[in-house]
Design a protein around this motif. Structure first.
Motif, PDB file in Angstrom:
ATOM      1  N   GLN A   1      -1.792   1.602  -6.578  1.00 27.37           N
ATOM      2  CA  GLN A   1      -0.848   2.561  -6.004  1.00 27.37           C
ATOM      3  C   GLN A   1       0.086   1.898  -4.991  1.00 27.37           C
ATOM      4  O   GLN A   1       1.238   2.292  -4.839  1.00 27.37           O
ATOM      5  CB  GLN A   1      -1.616   3.709  -5.324  1.00 27.37           C
ATOM      6  N   ASN A   2      -0.398   0.858  -4.341  1.00 29.42           N
ATOM      7  CA  ASN A   2       0.391   0.204  -3.293  1.00 29.42           C
ATOM      8  C   ASN A   2       1.615  -0.515  -3.835  1.00 29.42           C
ATOM      9  O   ASN A   2       2.585  -0.729  -3.112  1.00 29.42           O
ATOM     10  CB  ASN A   2      -0.483  -0.795  -2.524  1.00 29.42           C
ATOM     11  N   VAL A   3       1.555  -0.908  -5.126  1.00 27.09           N
ATOM     12  CA  VAL A   3       2.702  -1.602  -5.715  1.00 27.09           C
ATOM     13  C   VAL A   3       3.449  -0.724  -6.718  1.00 27.09           C
ATOM     14  O   VAL A   3       4.439  -1.153  -7.307  1.00 27.09           O
ATOM     15  CB  VAL A   3       2.257  -2.903  -6.415  1.00 27.09           C
ATOM     16  N   GLU A   4       2.982   0.497  -6.921  1.00 26.14           N
ATOM     17  CA  GLU A   4       3.651   1.406  -7.857  1.00 26.14           C
ATOM     18  C   GLU A   4       4.713   2.258  -7.163  1.00 26.14           C
ATOM     19  O   GLU A   4       5.496   2.924  -7.828  1.00 26.14           O
ATOM     20  CB  GLU A   4       2.616   2.313  -8.529  1.00 26.14           C
ATOM     21  N   GLU A   5       4.714   2.227  -5.839  1.00 29.46           N
ATOM     22  CA  GLU A   5       5.712   2.972  -5.086  1.00 29.46           C
ATOM     23  C   GLU A   5       6.733   2.007  -4.497  1.00 29.46           C
ATOM     24  O   GLU A   5       6.411   0.857  -4.163  1.00 29.46           O
ATOM     25  CB  GLU A   5       5.048   3.785  -3.971  1.00 29.46           C
ATOM     26  N   ILE A   6       8.001   2.459  -4.371  1.00 30.44           N
ATOM     27  CA  ILE A   6       9.055   1.608  -3.836  1.00 30.44           C
ATOM     28  C   ILE A   6       8.728   1.174  -2.415  1.00 30.44           C
ATOM     29  O   ILE A   6       8.863   0.009  -2.047  1.00 30.44           O
ATOM     30  CB  ILE A   6      10.409   2.342  -3.886  1.00 30.44           C
ATOM     31  N   SER A   7       8.291   2.113  -1.600  1.00 30.11           N
ATOM     32  CA  SER A   7       7.865   1.805  -0.238  1.00 30.11           C
ATOM     33  C   SER A   7       6.338   1.827  -0.195  1.00 30.11           C
ATOM     34  O   SER A   7       5.718   2.889  -0.286  1.00 30.11           O
ATOM     35  CB  SER A   7       8.439   2.826   0.749  1.00 30.11           C
ATOM     36  N   SER A   8       5.733   0.640  -0.077  1.00 30.51           N
ATOM     37  CA  SER A   8       4.280   0.539  -0.125  1.00 30.51           C
ATOM     38  C   SER A   8       3.644   1.310   1.028  1.00 30.51           C
ATOM     39  O   SER A   8       4.056   1.142   2.184  1.00 30.51           O
ATOM     40  CB  SER A   8       3.844  -0.923  -0.057  1.00 30.51           C
ATOM     41  N   PRO A   9       2.652   2.162   0.748  1.00 27.94           N
ATOM     42  CA  PRO A   9       1.981   2.907   1.814  1.00 27.94           C
ATOM     43  C   PRO A   9       1.265   2.003   2.817  1.00 27.94           C
ATOM     44  O   PRO A   9       1.185   2.309   3.994  1.00 27.94           O
ATOM     45  CB  PRO A   9       0.973   3.781   1.066  1.00 27.94           C
ATOM     46  N   ALA A  10       0.729   0.858   2.339  1.00 27.22           N
ATOM     47  CA  ALA A  10      -0.012  -0.063   3.200  1.00 27.22           C
ATOM     48  C   ALA A  10       0.666  -1.433   3.192  1.00 27.22           C
ATOM     49  O   ALA A  10       0.950  -1.977   2.131  1.00 27.22           O
ATOM     50  CB  ALA A  10      -1.451  -0.194   2.729  1.00 27.22           C
ATOM     51  N   ILE A  11       0.929  -1.961   4.365  1.00 25.39           N
ATOM     52  CA  ILE A  11       1.570  -3.272   4.476  1.00 25.39           C
ATOM     53  C   ILE A  11       0.922  -4.065   5.609  1.00 25.39           C
ATOM     54  O   ILE A  11       0.230  -3.513   6.458  1.00 25.39           O
ATOM     55  CB  ILE A  11       3.083  -3.153   4.752  1.00 25.39           C
ATOM     56  N   LEU A  12       1.169  -5.369   5.589  1.00 27.75           N
ATOM     57  CA  LEU A  12       0.748  -6.247   6.673  1.00 27.75           C
ATOM     58  C   LEU A  12       1.969  -6.623   7.498  1.00 27.75           C
ATOM     59  O   LEU A  12       3.025  -6.908   6.958  1.00 27.75           O
ATOM     60  CB  LEU A  12       0.086  -7.509   6.119  1.00 27.75           C
TER      61      LEU A  12
END
Length: 312
Positions: free
Chosen positions: A121-132
């Protein structure tokens, strides 16, 4: 569990958890530096308010391997923004054993839900929900983490330590509003002086910038205007560097700038006498800063098109 032996030379980044960093990293570094399979060009960072393991599991859009994402992001951040520092194994060990400079390490934080970061899911959205996010520099006394610098202080550290390739300075306009300057060249020289037994440090910085954005009414075609902006930017950068030096002296009392190394090079006999007590000298060490900032280019426009429209 692995069908192949781990090839340690592929190591790109070493993440140390914050609680371990506060206890001391000597044991970790002894293993990593002693193993002949490890190279010394990987980066070392500290995981802030999260586990080190969780930072290595975040899926990202641009890199298939999370460690590569962290490696290239840190490198790009240091070159283009200046709020971070790329510390390799040999550089960290050198600073730990040095009497004239204490080490710093960049912090990395988890932003967003950790469970989502490990899923598709983190790479399926344009703006990733979780980032570093890389944020702030950790201040060390020898091998132990003792505190953190803010992002602004971290960038000022990069200016003082002559570790800036490019960044952006935002200054106030004389008529109100703001103006952005892109740093294109920067050089800081640290000069030590000794009068009797009284040490002092003088920092001299030469900075070249381009005007990147104008959000105020100002006539950039006039030489007096450019000179005024140069004065404002020089004074602001000088003040910021002085504040960071004073903050480190008063809050942490460790020489992360390498002033002690400057005395070691210029006054070896004096340095030999004060080496073991340098942390008692550093908090009260007089430091003066002089910044010479020059504006080289104003961009592809002379004045803002809004300014031209209002004049018409």
């Amino acid at each position: 569990m692995s069908p192949r032996k781990i090839y340690n030379s592929h190591l790109r980044i070493l993440v140390i958890q914050e609680d371990l960093a506060r206890e001391g990293v000597n044991d970790v570094l002894d293993y990593v530096s002693r193993n002949h399979e490890h190279r010394t060009d990987f980066y070392i960072v500290v995981a802030r308010k999260t586990s080190a393991a969780s930072t290595l599991k975040v899926l990202t859009h641009l890199e298939a391997i999370p460690a590569n994402q962290m490696y290239y992001s840190l490198s790009a951040s240091q070159k283009a923004w200046g709020h971070t520092s790329t510390m390799t194994l040999d550089m960290l060990i050198r600073d730990i054993v040095s009497e004239g400079k204490s080490p710093v390490l960049t912090g990395i934080r988890y932003r967003g839900p950790q469970e989502v970061g490990k899923s598709k899911q983190n790479v399926e959205e344009i703006s990733s929900p979780a980032i570093l996010v890389y944020t702030g520099l950790g201040v060390f006394r020898k091998d132990k983490l003792i505190g953190w610098l803010s992002e602004e202080d971290s960038r000022n550290y990069s200016f003082i330590h002559d570790d800036i390739d490019s960044t952006v300075l935002v200054i106030p306009c004389p008529s109100g509003g703001k103006l952005s300057l892109e740093v294109i060249r920067f050089k800081t020289k640290i000069k030590s002086s000794l009068t009797g037994d009284n040490p002092a440090i003088k920092l001299t910085s030469r900075t070249e910038v381009n005007i990147g954005e104008v959000k105020c009414r100002i006539d950039l075609t006039k030489l007096d205007t450019i000179n005024e902006l140069q004065t404002i930017a020089s004074e602001q950068l000088q003040t910021n560097m002085e504040k960071t030096i004073k903050k480190v002296q008063q809050t942490y009392g460790v020489d992360i700038f390498g002033f002690g190394d400057a005395f070691h090079r210029s006054y070896p006999k004096y340095w030999h006498k004060v080496t073991e007590q340098w942390e008692t000298f550093f908090p009260s060490l007089p430091v003066t800063v002089k910044v010479d900032l020059q504006i080289r280019e104003i961009g592809t426009l002379n004045n803002s098109f809004m300014e031209q429209k209002q004049r018409e």
